[in-house]
Design a protein around this motif. Structure first.
Motif: not given
Length: 350
Positions: A194, A278-280, A296-300
């Protein structure tokens, strides 16, 4: 390529760090991060016997004070905690110093000058990642090192590396690299990853590493709550990381990183939180032994195999280093004989 770094330690550990090799000279060492100041020994051999010469050869002289310093550094690195006897530690440190001096004697003035410039650049990069030079200087003081001594050590290691690469000729071809790639396919499999941004509010004292009091931790948690509200209200997460995060390197990379489930260096709570996003999405406040985290998750990034073109250059370098390390003991034995190295301390001969 950063993703390829995960492959290198497993493949090169034996070659670069094997006992009796000089592989640890090839690594640029960051300043120590001990949370407790190094405890100086009550009496050193130099205190007892003076600064005598313990080994010499053509263009080579090692004094007791230099050996004491090398032994002290090995001790701080944890060698004594592994049960290594003091006498063996002395001999190991002396062997290291002799090999280092032999390589440095083969270096040109230009190579030494270039290494000093590169060592300073590495230090500047470390300073940028840590946020301030004082942070690094504090870590160095805990280990009993000055900035100047640290830079000199790193320059010597880089110079030794340069000499090894110049003197031990190895030709690794594209075909060699592809053959290794095809016969070691599993080494190039990448787990799910991630890409995240991270803000840390530390609950450790920045000088000692000790845990903060409950009152101070409450203040940090309140600040984390305020930052979380701003992040969820849509403020630029990278700017929030720049302003508030106390994680090393946050101001250089804006808190951004790629991580995988396989990364054993990260707290379990850390990984559990980011892989559930989840994304964003912005996480809740996650508590670990070092502080309060907001992610903060940007991308998997799905699990996949690295393509040969992605790893070819680094793979050729790794294979070259491995081959050079295989030849290094023979080269050092040759230098040892040419310099007619003599160990003068009888205890260190045994």
């Amino acid at each position: 390529m950063k993703r390829f770094v995960k492959f290198l330690p497993a493949f090169l550990a034996a070659a670069l760090l094997a006992p009796g090799h000089l592989g640890h000279l090839l690594a640029v060492t960051p300043p120590p991060t001990n949370s407790e100041p190094a405890k100086p020994s009550s009496i050193t051999a130099t205190d007892l016997f003076g600064d005598s010469v313990v080994a010499k050869g053509k263009g080579l002289q090692i004094k007791r004070s230099e050996l004491d310093q090398a032994v002290s550094m090995q001790s701080q690195a944890g060698a004594q905690s592994q049960g290594i006897p003091t006498a063996q530690l002395d001999k190991s440190a002396l062997d290291f110093l002799i090999r280092l001096h032999l390589l440095l004697a083969k270096a040109t003035d230009s190579e030494k000058s270039n290494s000093r410039v590169l060592a300073q650049k590495v230090f500047d990069d470390l300073r940028a990642r840590s946020g301030s030079e004082e942070t690094i200087n504090r870590q160095l003081r805990l280990a009993g090192l000055s900035k100047e001594a640290y830079l000199a050590q790193q320059a010597d290691r880089m110079t030794a590396d340069t000499v090894i690469r110049r003197e031990i000729k190895v030709n690794v071809t594209d075909a060699d690299a592809r053959s290794f790639y095809e016969t070691n396919a599993a080494r190039f499999e990448q787990p799910e990853m991630v890409r995240i941004s991270h803000i840390l509010l530390s609950t450790r004292d920045e000088n000692t590493g000790a845990e903060l009091s409950s009152d101070l931790k409450a203040v940090k948690h309140k600040k984390a709550e305020d930052v979380l509200k701003r992040a969820r209200a849509g403020e630029d997460f990278a700017k929030l990381a720049d302003e508030f995060s106390e994680a090393p390197g946050a101001k250089q990379n804006h808190g951004e990183a790629k991580i995988s489930h396989d990364d054993q260096s990260l707290p379990v709570e850390f990984k559990a939180a980011v892989f559930a996003l989840s994304t964003n999405q912005v996480s809740e406040i996650t508590t670990s032994a070092i502080g309060y985290h907001i992610f903060k998750l940007w991308e998997k990034i799905p699990a996949h195999k690295l393509k040969f073109d992605e790893v070819a250059d680094n793979l050729k370098l790794a294979l070259t280093n491995k081959a050079q390390q295989a030849e290094l003991p023979h080269y050092l034995e040759k230098l040892w004989k040419e310099a007619d190295v003599q160990i003068l301390d009888e205890k260190l001969k045994k």
